[in-house]
Enzyme design. Sequence first.
Site, mmCIF file in Angstrom:
data_model
loop_
_atom_site.group_PDB
_atom_site.id
_atom_site.type_symbol
_atom_site.label_atom_id
_atom_site.label_comp_id
_atom_site.label_asym_id
_atom_site.label_seq_id
_atom_site.Cartn_x
_atom_site.Cartn_y
_atom_site.Cartn_z
ATOM 1 N N SER A 1 0.806 -1.223 0.000
ATOM 2 C CA SER A 1 0.000 0.000 0.000
ATOM 3 C C SER A 1 0.839 1.273 0.000
ATOM 4 O O SER A 1 0.305 2.345 0.263
ATOM 5 C CB SER A 1 -0.936 0.003 1.219
ATOM 6 N N LYS B 1 -6.776 2.574 8.712
ATOM 7 C CA LYS B 1 -5.934 3.660 8.220
ATOM 8 C C LYS B 1 -6.611 5.013 8.405
ATOM 9 O O LYS B 1 -5.960 6.005 8.760
ATOM 10 C CB LYS B 1 -5.596 3.419 6.751
#
Length: 860
Positions: A751, A794
């Site tokens: 990511s 996140k």
Amino acid sequence: MASSITIPRRIPLLLITDNVLLPGSSMRIPVRSLKNMNMVKSRLLGRNSLSSTIIGVVPKINGSDDVDEDLSSLHSIGTAAVVVQITGTNWPRPAYTLLVTGLCRFRVESLLQETPYPVATVKQLDKLSEEDNEEIQANEELGTLAENFRENAAKLVDMLDTSIPVVAKLKKMLDSVPTEHLPDICSTIVKASVSEKIQVLDAVDLADRFKKALPLLMRQIEGLKLLKKARKEGKVEIVTRKEFGRPLNMRGVFQKLDTDIDDEDRDEDIDDNSDLEAKIKAANIPDQAYKTAIKELKRLKKMPPHMPEHAMIRNYLELMTELPWSRGTKDTLDIEQAKKDLDTDHYGLEKLKKRVLEYLAVRQLKNSLKGPILCFVGPPGVGKTSVGRSLASTLGREFHRIALGGVCDQSDIRGHRRTYIGSMPGRIIQGLRTANTNNPVFLLDEIDKLTKSLHGDPAAALLEVLDPEQNHNFFKLFLMMSAVYFPIDIIYLNVPFDLSQVMFIATANNQATIPPALLDRMELIEIPGYTQEEKMHIARRHLIPKQLKEHGLTDEQLQIPDDTLRIIIASYTREAGVRTLERRIAAICRAVAVKVLGSRSSKDHKMGGLKEEDKKKGKAMEEIKDMSAIVHPPEMPIVIDEVAVEDILGPVIFQQEMSERLSQPGVAVGLAWTAMGGEIMFVEATRMAGEGKITMTGQLGDVMKESASLALNWVRANTKKLQLESTKDLLKNTDIHIHFPAGAVGKDGPSAGVTIATVLASLFSDRCVRSDTAMTGEITLRGLVLPVGGIKEKMLAAHRAGIFRVILPQRNRKDLLEIPDNIRKEMTFIFVHTLEDVLYAAFDDGFPGINKTQLLLAKL
């Protein structure tokens, strides 16, 4: 005996109540009492050579079984003995048997110590030297007694069956044994009571000893004559009950020569076995297990107690009787009450509570449910274990937690094989034994931390437990029994235990490390963490009241305003759970407790002075006892403000550093998922003169290194489109260093591609990335942005860090539905499809060379 025997003046004492050791004879003595056990451990087990260890064996004249009660009933005369052998086991409890050989008599003069075991000063009574033979030859009366005694001893042996090896050995021994030893040896092998043997032990004079032992010998001879006659006439039962004497007990003879077990040990063991048999019949064991238990009980009855396998079988049978084969609790299912209980015990966790209520609803509609195994996945401190405990309380079931962290042996799950000492049941059966019901709630904690080893794979053993189609016939290896004592891995009889009524709940921090086969049998429920607002509610409803109670404080003594609580959450914690927050609140409570005690002590001192004055003035003190200043000092309650927080907890730990870190080109903020929750991640890059080398630091995994290579090659391939310096190669005469700070923390995952590409574009264009923006997403070599996981974690991490603008892949738009509404309202999300979209959104006023007329902007 050519040389005399001399014993030490101080010797430890071994106390016996059911027998008498005479000089010249051998005996096996079981160690039962605490004092005897202490003596064996301290004086015998630590020695390298037992043959040099001399102890004193002393009978107790009152016959009490508890030799630890009192030492006043010790007999004054005992036998010094050498310890020849120690047998027994340390598991499950110490049990030893000593083989001792008597040397000589002694008299106890004084006890030097009584605990932990007795030690006495003794005086030796028998010399056992050639002087005894000279005394017998010189004394005519003593010589006649000795000769008569030897003739009768030989007659007794001749009446026995000489074809038996033990009898032949006994006859040979009597022919060679010195005359002075005959009374003691013969008194040992004939059937005699304890009191009769004590009389022989007390006969220090040799002539008196012959006179005491001769009647015992003659009685045994007469008994054998009558027994022989009764056998011819077929009247054995009648003759053996004649009151004039008891016949020679052949097993007793062989026992003294170390060929059989002690009678009274067997009698005591029979009583224990009877109790065990009654427990087996009362345990309501299924037929197959009952047959196995009875078979093992029969083996136990035939087995001597000092054998190691005796303890193993007994422990097995006790386990069989204690398992809840048919004991269960009745479920108390009420969906409305369950919902109230879960809301009371836990704030937030809506998805988790919804799934638990669905499970309970199905249980209420259908009593028997081979339902899925629920697995709560989330960072530490979010309440996974407490939800399982609340579920058990709602169902009215027993709760048992099984910690699987670090388990590397499949025997911990299934149990050990019973073919070696120290075998134990597995954790599942031990849990059932502890819960005492066959339908508890088992919490398999930290299931993601199982490890393989040379002892097998515990995850494979759990498959049988967690599969609803198999666990109704779960077999414990510990419950495997052999019809005969075979070596390991030959023949076992399996005893099943039904686990279908057990409710299993698993917890894990990281889904990636759960074995795939186990993952397939469980339903995952993710618990990402708490927002700042949720932490405020949790602190108010649970943490602060709990810590006040644990520290002996009340609301009237300590108050933490909401503003102060927000400072603690934002500046002193940065976690997904609430454990660190609870520790911070506990630190404040400890500091306040010191202040409260200091205030009380000063008030008490002051009030003490008032009492003295009032006594002098003769005033009544009842009014002073009612003064509110004693109960509530004037400075109460103590209100914690920002200054007090810094004094107690120290300087601020987490500060908003976004603008400072992003004030130079070549820096951007990424978002990462970890087992501890979401985290923000700074990425830095710099360039210098060199030969085109690329350096990456920060303890990166292979996936992260690949993402960096992809990002760099895309930027190099699109220098013209991005208007970066010129069309020349960016790495010509240039070295690039890409760094991920916090180098001690391992970083890996797919990511960080968009973040690295943005950092490189910022570095080569000499433009700064927006300080209010974070990003996440993976890229392809063609510049497409791919979706990633852990979006909720996140976003919570970005919100905790004060970042309210996030760049996300377009295909992750659906994941925002899991984010709490209050978080979505405060944040702005930019959805991108290509790296050009990322660069246009990451910089103020776009990026040179990228014309973006419309960018998908969402504020949900």
